[in-house]
Design a protein around this motif. Structure first.
Motif, PDB file in Angstrom:
ATOM      1  N   GLU A  27      43.215  49.155  50.652  1.00 42.75           N
ATOM      2  CA  GLU A  27      43.210  49.534  49.133  1.00 42.75           C
ATOM      3  C   GLU A  27      44.332  49.313  48.423  1.00 42.75           C
ATOM      4  OE1 GLU A  27      41.942  53.731  48.259  1.00 42.75           O
ATOM      5  OE2 GLU A  27      40.147  53.601  49.725  1.00 42.75           O
ATOM      6  N   GLU A  28      45.485  49.581  49.456  1.00 38.91           N
ATOM      7  CA  GLU A  28      47.068  49.123  48.793  1.00 38.91           C
ATOM      8  C   GLU A  28      47.129  47.857  48.606  1.00 38.91           C
ATOM      9  OE1 GLU A  28      49.724  50.947  51.444  1.00 38.91           O
ATOM     10  OE2 GLU A  28      49.023  52.940  51.380  1.00 38.91           O
ATOM     11  N   ILE A  29      46.632  46.967  49.609  1.00 38.93           N
ATOM     12  CA  ILE A  29      47.026  45.497  49.547  1.00 38.93           C
ATOM     13  C   ILE A  29      46.206  44.985  48.154  1.00 38.93           C
ATOM     14  CG2 ILE A  29      46.084  43.154  50.446  1.00 38.93           C
ATOM     15  CD1 ILE A  29      46.759  44.495  53.172  1.00 38.93           C
ATOM     16  N   VAL A  30      44.785  45.351  48.257  1.00 38.14           N
ATOM     17  CA  VAL A  30      43.987  45.032  47.022  1.00 38.14           C
ATOM     18  C   VAL A  30      44.726  45.291  45.443  1.00 38.14           C
ATOM     19  CG1 VAL A  30      41.873  45.105  45.823  1.00 38.14           C
ATOM     20  CG2 VAL A  30      41.966  44.821  48.351  1.00 38.14           C
ATOM     21  N   ASP A  31      45.191  46.506  45.572  1.00 39.71           N
ATOM     22  CA  ASP A  31      45.590  47.025  44.226  1.00 39.71           C
ATOM     23  C   ASP A  31      47.051  46.334  43.994  1.00 39.71           C
ATOM     24  OD1 ASP A  31      43.685  48.892  43.691  1.00 39.71           O
ATOM     25  OD2 ASP A  31      44.579  50.416  44.757  1.00 39.71           O
ATOM     26  N   MET A  32      47.853  46.041  45.024  1.00 38.00           N
ATOM     27  CA  MET A  32      49.119  45.430  44.798  1.00 38.00           C
ATOM     28  C   MET A  32      48.748  44.014  44.099  1.00 38.00           C
ATOM     29  SD  MET A  32      51.724  46.565  47.969  1.00 38.00           S
ATOM     30  CE  MET A  32      51.152  45.360  49.040  1.00 38.00           C
ATOM     31  N   LEU A  33      47.887  43.500  44.607  1.00 35.95           N
ATOM     32  CA  LEU A  33      47.373  42.133  43.966  1.00 35.95           C
ATOM     33  C   LEU A  33      46.764  42.178  42.735  1.00 35.95           C
ATOM     34  CD1 LEU A  33      45.765  40.641  47.294  1.00 35.95           C
ATOM     35  CD2 LEU A  33      48.241  40.040  45.992  1.00 35.95           C
ATOM     36  N   GLY A  34      46.644  43.258  42.157  1.00 34.62           N
ATOM     37  CA  GLY A  34      45.961  43.481  40.905  1.00 34.62           C
ATOM     38  C   GLY A  34      44.426  43.402  41.180  1.00 34.62           C
ATOM     39  N   GLY A  35      43.802  43.618  42.153  1.00 34.43           N
ATOM     40  CA  GLY A  35      42.350  43.393  42.521  1.00 34.43           C
ATOM     41  C   GLY A  35      42.247  42.145  43.017  1.00 34.43           C
ATOM     42  N   VAL A  36      40.720  41.853  43.294  1.00 36.65           N
ATOM     43  CA  VAL A  36      40.388  40.532  43.816  1.00 36.65           C
ATOM     44  C   VAL A  36      39.088  40.281  43.213  1.00 36.65           C
ATOM     45  CG1 VAL A  36      41.620  40.763  46.161  1.00 36.65           C
ATOM     46  CG2 VAL A  36      39.405  41.911  45.837  1.00 36.65           C
ATOM     47  N   TRP A  37      38.637  39.014  42.812  1.00 34.55           N
ATOM     48  CA  TRP A  37      37.421  38.736  42.565  1.00 34.55           C
ATOM     49  C   TRP A  37      36.525  38.578  43.574  1.00 34.55           C
ATOM     50  CZ3 TRP A  37      35.927  38.980  37.750  1.00 34.55           C
ATOM     51  CH2 TRP A  37      36.728  38.959  36.686  1.00 34.55           C
ATOM     52  N   VAL A  38      35.371  39.041  43.585  1.00 33.20           N
ATOM     53  CA  VAL A  38      34.006  38.815  44.666  1.00 33.20           C
ATOM     54  C   VAL A  38      32.781  38.787  43.688  1.00 33.20           C
ATOM     55  CG1 VAL A  38      32.920  40.105  46.410  1.00 33.20           C
ATOM     56  CG2 VAL A  38      35.232  40.224  46.011  1.00 33.20           C
ATOM     57  N   ASP A  39      32.037  37.814  44.282  1.00 35.52           N
ATOM     58  CA  ASP A  39      30.555  37.498  43.853  1.00 35.52           C
ATOM     59  C   ASP A  39      29.839  38.406  44.586  1.00 35.52           C
ATOM     60  OD1 ASP A  39      28.449  36.679  42.409  1.00 35.52           O
ATOM     61  OD2 ASP A  39      28.410  34.402  43.266  1.00 35.52           O
ATOM     62  N   VAL A  40      29.390  39.499  44.002  1.00 30.87           N
ATOM     63  CA  VAL A  40      28.467  40.506  44.715  1.00 30.87           C
ATOM     64  C   VAL A  40      26.876  39.924  44.826  1.00 30.87           C
ATOM     65  CG1 VAL A  40      27.545  42.829  44.584  1.00 30.87           C
ATOM     66  CG2 VAL A  40      29.988  42.572  44.169  1.00 30.87           C
ATOM     67  N   PRO A  41      26.431  39.767  45.922  1.00 30.49           N
ATOM     68  CA  PRO A  41      25.108  38.837  46.016  1.00 30.49           C
ATOM     69  C   PRO A  41      23.920  39.886  45.397  1.00 30.49           C
ATOM     70  CG  PRO A  41      25.801  39.702  47.993  1.00 30.49           C
ATOM     71  CD  PRO A  41      26.747  39.880  47.236  1.00 30.49           C
ATOM     72  N   GLU A  42      24.081  41.078  45.292  1.00 25.61           N
ATOM     73  CA  GLU A  42      23.032  41.845  44.993  1.00 25.61           C
ATOM     74  C   GLU A  42      23.427  43.338  44.548  1.00 25.61           C
ATOM     75  OE1 GLU A  42      20.258  43.140  48.408  1.00 25.61           O
ATOM     76  OE2 GLU A  42      22.393  43.167  49.611  1.00 25.61           O
ATOM     77  N   SER A  43      22.877  43.887  43.557  1.00 23.67           N
ATOM     78  CA  SER A  43      23.072  45.169  42.788  1.00 23.67           C
ATOM     79  C   SER A  43      22.535  46.189  43.903  1.00 23.67           C
ATOM     80  CB  SER A  43      22.286  45.402  41.693  1.00 23.67           C
ATOM     81  OG  SER A  43      22.884  44.473  40.835  1.00 23.67           O
ATOM     82  N   PHE A  44      23.572  47.335  44.252  1.00 27.45           N
ATOM     83  CA  PHE A  44      23.473  48.310  45.164  1.00 27.45           C
ATOM     84  C   PHE A  44      24.262  49.586  44.815  1.00 27.45           C
ATOM     85  CE2 PHE A  44      26.574  45.855  47.249  1.00 27.45           C
ATOM     86  CZ  PHE A  44      27.539  46.873  47.759  1.00 27.45           C
ATOM     87  N   SER A  45      23.781  50.721  45.384  1.00 28.65           N
ATOM     88  CA  SER A  45      24.678  52.012  45.329  1.00 28.65           C
ATOM     89  C   SER A  45      25.427  52.149  46.649  1.00 28.65           C
ATOM     90  CB  SER A  45      23.849  53.182  44.775  1.00 28.65           C
ATOM     91  OG  SER A  45      23.693  52.849  43.532  1.00 28.65           O
ATOM     92  N   ALA A  46      26.603  52.391  46.885  1.00 27.57           N
ATOM     93  CA  ALA A  46      27.222  52.322  48.154  1.00 27.57           C
ATOM     94  C   ALA A  46      27.231  53.772  48.636  1.00 27.57           C
ATOM     95  CB  ALA A  46      28.768  51.660  48.090  1.00 27.57           C
ATOM     96  N   GLY A  47      26.979  53.761  49.751  1.00 31.81           N
ATOM     97  CA  GLY A  47      26.912  55.246  50.355  1.00 31.81           C
ATOM     98  C   GLY A  47      28.398  55.702  50.537  1.00 31.81           C
ATOM     99  N   ASN A  48      29.168  54.657  50.858  1.00 34.83           N
ATOM    100  CA  ASN A  48      30.793  55.100  51.314  1.00 34.83           C
ATOM    101  C   ASN A  48      31.446  54.940  49.871  1.00 34.83           C
ATOM    102  OD1 ASN A  48      30.589  55.209  54.003  1.00 34.83           O
ATOM    103  ND2 ASN A  48      30.094  52.929  53.978  1.00 34.83           N
ATOM    104  N   GLY A  49      31.906  56.153  49.457  1.00 38.67           N
ATOM    105  CA  GLY A  49      32.509  56.335  48.135  1.00 38.67           C
ATOM    106  C   GLY A  49      31.750  56.481  46.958  1.00 38.67           C
TER     107      GLY A  49
END
Length: 99
Positions: A27-49
């Motif tokens: 979480e800290e690494i991604v936030d320090m980078l200002g976020g990361v771009w990801v191509d999410v292949p499918e819509s879903f609701s995550a159980g974690n978080g």
């Protein structure tokens, strides 16, 4: 060291370096980078978080990246889908660092 040696022998390639990142550190690494771009292949609701993701390219913050990388129950492929998501996050972090 034994795990690295076992994977190296199984894969038939030398492993000279590896990285271990804990949840909070990701979480800290991604936030320090200002976020990361990801191509999410499918819509879903995550159980974690408890987050929801829409299919398509999107900028994820640290909390979202962790939830995306941890999900295996609500994505196609189960553990294989989770492994793909984890690879996407690692690649996105590398791209962001190199940019």
């Amino acid at each position: 060291a034994m795990a690295v040696r076992a994977v190296s022998e199984f894969a038939g390639v030398p492993i000279s370096h590896f990285v271990s990142v804990h949840f909070e550190e990701l979480e800290e690494i991604v936030d320090m980078l200002g976020g990361v771009w990801v191509d999410v292949p499918e819509s879903f609701s995550a159980g974690n978080g408890g987050m929801s993701f829409e299919a398509g390219s999107q900028l994820l913050n640290g909390q979202q990246a962790l939830a995306y990388a941890r999900e295996r129950y609500h994505v196609s492929g189960g553990d294989f889908g989770r492994a793909q998501a984890q690879r996407q996050i690692v690649e996105a972090v590398i791209r962001q660092v190199l940019a």
